[in-house]
Design an enzyme around this catalytic site. Structure first.
Site, short mmCIF file in Angstrom:
data_model
loop_
_atom_site.label_atom_id
_atom_site.label_comp_id
_atom_site.label_asym_id
_atom_site.label_seq_id
_atom_site.Cartn_x
_atom_site.Cartn_y
_atom_site.Cartn_z
N ASP A 134 15.40 34.73 11.36
CA ASP A 134 16.72 34.82 11.69
C ASP A 134 16.99 36.40 11.97
O ASP A 134 18.10 36.94 11.55
CB ASP A 134 17.81 34.24 10.71
CG ASP A 134 17.90 32.92 10.86
OD1 ASP A 134 18.23 32.44 11.84
OD2 ASP A 134 17.75 32.17 9.96
N ASP A 166 18.16 27.09 17.22
CA ASP A 166 18.84 28.34 16.87
C ASP A 166 18.22 29.61 17.16
O ASP A 166 18.68 30.58 17.51
CB ASP A 166 19.00 28.47 15.39
CG ASP A 166 19.86 27.10 14.69
OD1 ASP A 166 19.11 26.14 15.27
OD2 ASP A 166 20.50 27.15 13.67
#
Length: 405
Positions: free
Chosen positions: A116, A173
């Site tokens: 991330d 994602d």
């Protein structure tokens, strides 16, 4: 006018009315965008006052603000939103607040335990460098962060590992973190980062998507052979359902990949994802999606049946931002369709139904997001990334307006 001509005219007017995503609704205007951004400037100051020192805002629930440490995946969104609003308003206090949080985040450039880093570092430091023009202050941070992200790539799976459990899980994602790698190649002149990005995007295109252009949330690979072991969900209603935010991550990600590479296959793919989302029979009339596109059809005995009507404004914010960018990549009716659909989403997000009144909602902008219903986590609460992409979409709308006038 004879009867045939009258029928023909009525048919044409009906067709035009049906095509427009703004039928029966006031058009979103530049004045509304400015009003929403001005509201955001004041509201984020409330959030700043409620944010714990040394922490980063995450959500608000039952009268209490919740923050995270810098290693949490959402840590970059609050400083990123501050920077967007500084860019809009020119208020130096917002830049000062952002820099305070950037100091907390800088150590994450060494973090090799998460995929991330695009969210954490590019949404924050990437915006800081772009807006301030201070390459010297942020170049090393961004390049070191990109190196850390690149360590999670496997030439066997041809993908970037998302989590450090299961075999080699990759979640949709992760498409959002590829922009960080693309930017690192431009910043450094090293094609290695962009090559990883392209390979990961191609692998995701091949293995994450169904024939209808909905996507799985998770694809788990064999790290030794690269073969797919299982396709499943972690935050959706069930493995074969279409978790809403996952569809938006993909839409945004492939739109970005076309912008960064110029490869039209990514734009073609993004258009098909958009068609799936916008034409889905369970898409609400106001285009603020349910948390899962299959949720409205869950049986009464489903363990998630009580959640069928929950909206996710983070999905809507992402979708609006992506569609506005897509509208600049195509021409004619399709460009107008994407733009007006995004305008309708922004119009609805900016109403009292979804936008919090000044001083409420813990200082967050939007209400009614969903983090993860299967984990009973952050259900029907504000979320920092919903606000980030909402502000981004408002700014993109303003830029589109000025570019076309």
């Amino acid at each position: 006018m004879n009867k045939v001509h009258l029928i023909t005219l009525c048919f044409l007017l009906t067709a035009i009315y049906a095509f427009s995503p703004l039928k029966g609704q006031e058009k979103f205007t530049l004045q509304q965008a400015d009003a929403s951004l001005q509201h955001a400037v004041q509201q984020i100051k409330v959030l700043a006052e409620r944010s714990a020192e040394g922490m980063l805002p995450k959500t608000y629930d039952k009268g209490k603000n919740f923050d995270s440490e810098s290693g949490w995946w959402t840590s970059g969104f609050y400083p990123g939103t501050l920077l967007y609003l500084y860019e809009y308003s020119g208020e130096e206090s917002l830049l000062h607040l952002a820099r305070e949080k950037l100091r907390l985040l800088e150590k994450e450039k060494y973090n090799t335990t998460t995929h991330d880093l695009g969210f954490m570092l590019y949404c924050s430091f990437g915006n800081a460098m772009r807006i301030t023009g201070d390459t010297a202050a942020y170049r090393e941070i961004l390049l070191k962060g990109a190196e850390s992200l690149a360590t999670r790539y496997s030439p066997i799976t041809k993908a970037i590992r998302s989590w450090d459990f299961d075999n080699f899980p990759v979640i949709i994602d992760n498409m959002m973190n590829l922009e960080f790698l693309n930017s690192a190649s431009r910043l450094s002149g090293d094609r290695h980062f962009a090559d990883i990005s392209v390979i990961h995007a191609n692998t995701t295109m091949l293995n994450h998507y169904r024939k209808d252009y909905s996507c799985y949330h998770v694809v788990d690979y064999d790290p030794k052979t690269g073969k797919v072991i299982k396709k499943k969900t972690n935050q959706g209603a069930f493995d074969e359902s279409a978790w809403a935010r996952g569809q938006a991550w993909g839409l945004y990600g492939y739109t970005m990949m076309y912008r960064d590479t110029g490869d039209r296959k990514y734009l073609t793919f993004a258009k098909k994802i958009a068609s799936y989302m916008l034409k889905h029979p369970n898409m609400p009339k106001d285009l603020i999606a349910y948390w899962d596109y299959d949720a409205p059809d869950l049986p009464d005995d489903s363990k998630y049946a009580q959640y069928v009507d929950y909206r996710d404004v983070s999905t809507a914010s992402l979708t609006a931002s992506a569609l506005l960018e897509m509208s600049t990549m195509v021409k004619g009716k399709l460009s107008r369709y994407y733009r007006e659909t995004a305008e309708r989403i922004l119009y609805n997000l900016s109403t009292d139904r979804y936008t919090a009144k000044q001083g409420t909602n813990g200082g967050f902008l939007l209400m009614h997001s969903v983090g993860s219903i299967p984990h009973n986590s952050e259900v029907d609460v504000p979320l920092s990334y919903a606000d980030y992409y909402y502000v981004e979409a408002l700014l993109r709308y303003k830029n589109y307006y000025h570019a076309s006038n």
